[in-house]
Design a protein around this motif. Structure first.
Motif, PDB file in Angstrom:
ATOM      1  N   ALA A   1      -9.622   4.595   6.733  1.00  0.00           N
ATOM      2  CA  ALA A   1      -8.402   3.974   7.258  1.00  0.00           C
ATOM      3  C   ALA A   1      -8.653   2.488   7.442  1.00  0.00           C
ATOM      4  O   ALA A   1      -9.668   2.080   8.015  1.00  0.00           O
ATOM      5  CB  ALA A   1      -8.013   4.614   8.580  1.00  0.00           C
ATOM      6  N   GLY A   2      -7.760   1.676   6.931  1.00  0.00           N
ATOM      7  CA  GLY A   2      -7.915   0.227   7.065  1.00  0.00           C
ATOM      8  C   GLY A   2      -8.744  -0.404   5.961  1.00  0.00           C
ATOM      9  O   GLY A   2      -9.014  -1.605   6.008  1.00  0.00           O
ATOM     10  N   SER A   3      -9.148   0.373   4.958  1.00  0.00           N
ATOM     11  CA  SER A   3      -9.963  -0.220   3.891  1.00  0.00           C
ATOM     12  C   SER A   3      -9.119  -1.018   2.899  1.00  0.00           C
ATOM     13  O   SER A   3      -9.654  -1.734   2.064  1.00  0.00           O
ATOM     14  CB  SER A   3     -10.781   0.844   3.158  1.00  0.00           C
ATOM     15  N   VAL A   4      -7.803  -0.891   2.992  1.00  0.00           N
ATOM     16  CA  VAL A   4      -6.917  -1.652   2.107  1.00  0.00           C
ATOM     17  C   VAL A   4      -6.145  -2.686   2.930  1.00  0.00           C
ATOM     18  O   VAL A   4      -5.539  -2.364   3.950  1.00  0.00           O
ATOM     19  CB  VAL A   4      -5.924  -0.722   1.385  1.00  0.00           C
ATOM     20  N   THR A   5      -6.209  -3.920   2.479  1.00  0.00           N
ATOM     21  CA  THR A   5      -5.531  -5.027   3.149  1.00  0.00           C
ATOM     22  C   THR A   5      -4.196  -5.299   2.460  1.00  0.00           C
ATOM     23  O   THR A   5      -4.113  -5.255   1.237  1.00  0.00           O
ATOM     24  CB  THR A   5      -6.415  -6.285   3.054  1.00  0.00           C
ATOM     25  N   LEU A   6      -3.198  -5.606   3.273  1.00  0.00           N
ATOM     26  CA  LEU A   6      -1.895  -5.974   2.713  1.00  0.00           C
ATOM     27  C   LEU A   6      -1.775  -7.497   2.632  1.00  0.00           C
ATOM     28  O   LEU A   6      -1.889  -8.200   3.633  1.00  0.00           O
ATOM     29  CB  LEU A   6      -0.768  -5.417   3.590  1.00  0.00           C
ATOM     30  N   LEU A   7      -1.554  -7.986   1.417  1.00  0.00           N
ATOM     31  CA  LEU A   7      -1.210  -9.393   1.226  1.00  0.00           C
ATOM     32  C   LEU A   7       0.290  -9.460   0.968  1.00  0.00           C
ATOM     33  O   LEU A   7       0.790  -8.885  -0.008  1.00  0.00           O
ATOM     34  CB  LEU A   7      -1.976  -9.985   0.041  1.00  0.00           C
ATOM     35  N   ALA A   8       1.015 -10.135   1.839  1.00  0.00           N
ATOM     36  CA  ALA A   8       2.459 -10.290   1.658  1.00  0.00           C
ATOM     37  C   ALA A   8       2.695 -11.438   0.681  1.00  0.00           C
ATOM     38  O   ALA A   8       2.288 -12.572   0.939  1.00  0.00           O
ATOM     39  CB  ALA A   8       3.126 -10.588   2.998  1.00  0.00           C
ATOM     40  N   VAL A   9       3.316 -11.142  -0.447  1.00  0.00           N
ATOM     41  CA  VAL A   9       3.562 -12.177  -1.459  1.00  0.00           C
ATOM     42  C   VAL A   9       4.907 -12.833  -1.161  1.00  0.00           C
ATOM     43  O   VAL A   9       5.960 -12.221  -1.286  1.00  0.00           O
ATOM     44  CB  VAL A   9       3.527 -11.587  -2.877  1.00  0.00           C
ATOM     45  N   SER A  10       4.831 -14.097  -0.744  1.00  0.00           N
ATOM     46  CA  SER A  10       6.017 -14.751  -0.187  1.00  0.00           C
ATOM     47  C   SER A  10       6.608 -15.832  -1.080  1.00  0.00           C
ATOM     48  O   SER A  10       7.384 -16.667  -0.625  1.00  0.00           O
ATOM     49  CB  SER A  10       5.668 -15.313   1.191  1.00  0.00           C
ATOM     50  N   LYS A  11       6.278 -15.825  -2.373  1.00  0.00           N
ATOM     51  CA  LYS A  11       6.906 -16.790  -3.285  1.00  0.00           C
ATOM     52  C   LYS A  11       8.427 -16.597  -3.256  1.00  0.00           C
ATOM     53  O   LYS A  11       8.910 -15.467  -3.214  1.00  0.00           O
ATOM     54  CB  LYS A  11       6.378 -16.608  -4.698  1.00  0.00           C
TER      55      LYS A  11
ATOM     56  N   TYR B   1      -7.334   4.223  -7.028  1.00  0.00           N
ATOM     57  CA  TYR B   1      -8.430   3.781  -7.880  1.00  0.00           C
ATOM     58  C   TYR B   1      -9.272   2.678  -7.248  1.00  0.00           C
ATOM     59  O   TYR B   1      -9.949   1.933  -7.945  1.00  0.00           O
ATOM     60  CB  TYR B   1      -7.902   3.352  -9.246  1.00  0.00           C
ATOM     61  N   GLY B   2      -9.221   2.548  -5.942  1.00  0.00           N
ATOM     62  CA  GLY B   2     -10.191   1.681  -5.281  1.00  0.00           C
ATOM     63  C   GLY B   2      -9.716   0.294  -4.897  1.00  0.00           C
ATOM     64  O   GLY B   2     -10.523  -0.525  -4.470  1.00  0.00           O
ATOM     65  N   SER B   3      -8.420   0.016  -5.017  1.00  0.00           N
ATOM     66  CA  SER B   3      -7.936  -1.295  -4.576  1.00  0.00           C
ATOM     67  C   SER B   3      -8.301  -1.544  -3.125  1.00  0.00           C
ATOM     68  O   SER B   3      -8.227  -0.640  -2.289  1.00  0.00           O
ATOM     69  CB  SER B   3      -6.407  -1.364  -4.729  1.00  0.00           C
ATOM     70  N   THR B   4      -8.710  -2.763  -2.813  1.00  0.00           N
ATOM     71  CA  THR B   4      -8.937  -3.118  -1.403  1.00  0.00           C
ATOM     72  C   THR B   4      -7.893  -4.110  -0.908  1.00  0.00           C
ATOM     73  O   THR B   4      -7.865  -4.441   0.267  1.00  0.00           O
ATOM     74  CB  THR B   4     -10.327  -3.750  -1.180  1.00  0.00           C
ATOM     75  N   MET B   5      -7.074  -4.636  -1.822  1.00  0.00           N
ATOM     76  CA  MET B   5      -6.020  -5.560  -1.408  1.00  0.00           C
ATOM     77  C   MET B   5      -4.809  -5.362  -2.307  1.00  0.00           C
ATOM     78  O   MET B   5      -4.900  -5.511  -3.524  1.00  0.00           O
ATOM     79  CB  MET B   5      -6.501  -7.010  -1.473  1.00  0.00           C
ATOM     80  N   VAL B   6      -3.699  -4.989  -1.680  1.00  0.00           N
ATOM     81  CA  VAL B   6      -2.462  -4.849  -2.452  1.00  0.00           C
ATOM     82  C   VAL B   6      -1.596  -6.076  -2.185  1.00  0.00           C
ATOM     83  O   VAL B   6      -1.535  -6.585  -1.070  1.00  0.00           O
ATOM     84  CB  VAL B   6      -1.725  -3.538  -2.113  1.00  0.00           C
ATOM     85  N   ARG B   7      -0.964  -6.591  -3.237  1.00  0.00           N
ATOM     86  CA  ARG B   7      -0.150  -7.814  -3.143  1.00  0.00           C
ATOM     87  C   ARG B   7       1.301  -7.418  -3.303  1.00  0.00           C
ATOM     88  O   ARG B   7       1.731  -7.037  -4.388  1.00  0.00           O
ATOM     89  CB  ARG B   7      -0.556  -8.800  -4.244  1.00  0.00           C
ATOM     90  N   ILE B   8       2.041  -7.496  -2.216  1.00  0.00           N
ATOM     91  CA  ILE B   8       3.383  -6.917  -2.229  1.00  0.00           C
ATOM     92  C   ILE B   8       4.439  -7.926  -1.803  1.00  0.00           C
ATOM     93  O   ILE B   8       4.340  -8.548  -0.741  1.00  0.00           O
ATOM     94  CB  ILE B   8       3.407  -5.661  -1.346  1.00  0.00           C
ATOM     95  N   GLY B   9       5.426  -8.099  -2.678  1.00  0.00           N
ATOM     96  CA  GLY B   9       6.544  -8.984  -2.383  1.00  0.00           C
ATOM     97  C   GLY B   9       7.830  -8.208  -2.195  1.00  0.00           C
ATOM     98  O   GLY B   9       8.328  -8.015  -1.089  1.00  0.00           O
ATOM     99  N   THR B  10       8.364  -7.734  -3.306  1.00  0.00           N
ATOM    100  CA  THR B  10       9.679  -7.095  -3.311  1.00  0.00           C
ATOM    101  C   THR B  10       9.834  -6.008  -2.250  1.00  0.00           C
ATOM    102  O   THR B  10      10.820  -6.008  -1.499  1.00  0.00           O
ATOM    103  CB  THR B  10       9.930  -6.481  -4.709  1.00  0.00           C
ATOM    104  N   ALA B  11       8.898  -5.101  -2.173  1.00  0.00           N
ATOM    105  CA  ALA B  11       9.039  -3.949  -1.270  1.00  0.00           C
ATOM    106  C   ALA B  11       8.993  -4.379   0.197  1.00  0.00           C
ATOM    107  O   ALA B  11       9.378  -3.619   1.078  1.00  0.00           O
ATOM    108  CB  ALA B  11       7.930  -2.933  -1.544  1.00  0.00           C
TER     109      ALA B  11
END
Ligand SMILES: *Cc1c(COP(=O)(O)O)cnc(C)c1O
Length: 218
Positions: A24-34, A204-214
């Motif tokens: 739990a917590g191994s994946v970081t959320l990067l908010a893509v704010s362009k 598949y092992g991502s540690t950082m997801v980059r999410i804008g639209t959602a």
């Protein structure tokens, strides 16, 4: 409203971690704010989101100025022109889109000494797409070796922007990171997964997801 979307997204990320038997917590959320306003970023910050990714330098600088009272961790994730590296090195904590040694060297030389080393990801062209940016897989080891010798930047991992039907791009990137670590690197970051495919990326092992639209569109 936006904090509800953020809470929901974070809970989806936690579920995906659990389903993949990841910590739990191994994946970081990067908010893509362009293309999103400083006010929206401020709202999300107050809802608990501290990391934001920007693609365009000028736009990012304006928002940083408007938000300079907040300790936001800024990530540069866009195309890098060499005449922009100085401002990028001065204003960001991370640069995820490094695909040339000349750019890495400029960022290294231009990183202000009073700041901690700039965190770097190598953008990998995992699908061998001709038109896209990113380092071809066979060249990643050599570039990583040279970047590691630079003192004011720290190589943290790999970033990919796969094409739509990417089949095994996530797994290939995961295996590439493992191979690099077997050969002596200490990469702790796999930046992969966006609004439409972050759950698969986490599998598949991502540690950082980059999410804008959602995150910004309800
Ligand atoms: C825009 C962008 C994202 C976010 O994509 P969404 O589909 O809106 O989540 C992630 N990474 C990069 C490099 C981007 O440019």
């Amino acid at each position: 409203m936006q904090s509800k979307t953020l809470d929901q997204l974070n809970s989806n990320i936690r579920c995906a971690e659990q389903a993949a038997m990841r910590d739990a917590g191994s994946v970081t959320l990067l908010a893509v704010s362009k293309n999103r306003s400083a006010e929206k970023i401020r709202d999300l910050y107050h809802a608990g989101q501290t990391r934001f990714g920007e693609n365009y330098l000028q736009e990012a600088l304006e928002k940083m100025h408007a938000l300079k009272d907040l300790p936001i961790e800024w990530h540069f994730i866009g195309n890098i022109q060499s005449n922009k590296t100085k401002l990028i090195a001065e204003h960001f904590s991370w640069v995820q889109s490094v695909s040339r040694l000349s750019i890495a060297k400029r960022l290294n030389n231009q990183r202000p000494l009073h700041l901690p080393p700039l965190n770097i990801c190598i953008e990998v062209n995992i699908d061998h797409e001709k038109t896209k940016s990113g380092v071809p897989v066979p060249e990643v080891f050599a570039l990583a070796t040279k970047i590691t010798k630079l003192n004011h930047i720290t190589l943290r991992g790999l970033m990919i922007i796969p094409e739509k039907n990417h089949a095994d791009a996530f797994q290939k990137t995961f295996l590439l990171q493992q191979e690099l670590n077997t050969r002596g690197f200490k990469l702790d970051t796999l930046s992969m997964g966006m609004s439409s495919d972050f759950e698969e990326a986490i599998r598949y092992g991502s540690t950082m997801v980059r999410i804008g639209t959602a995150l910004f569109e309800e």
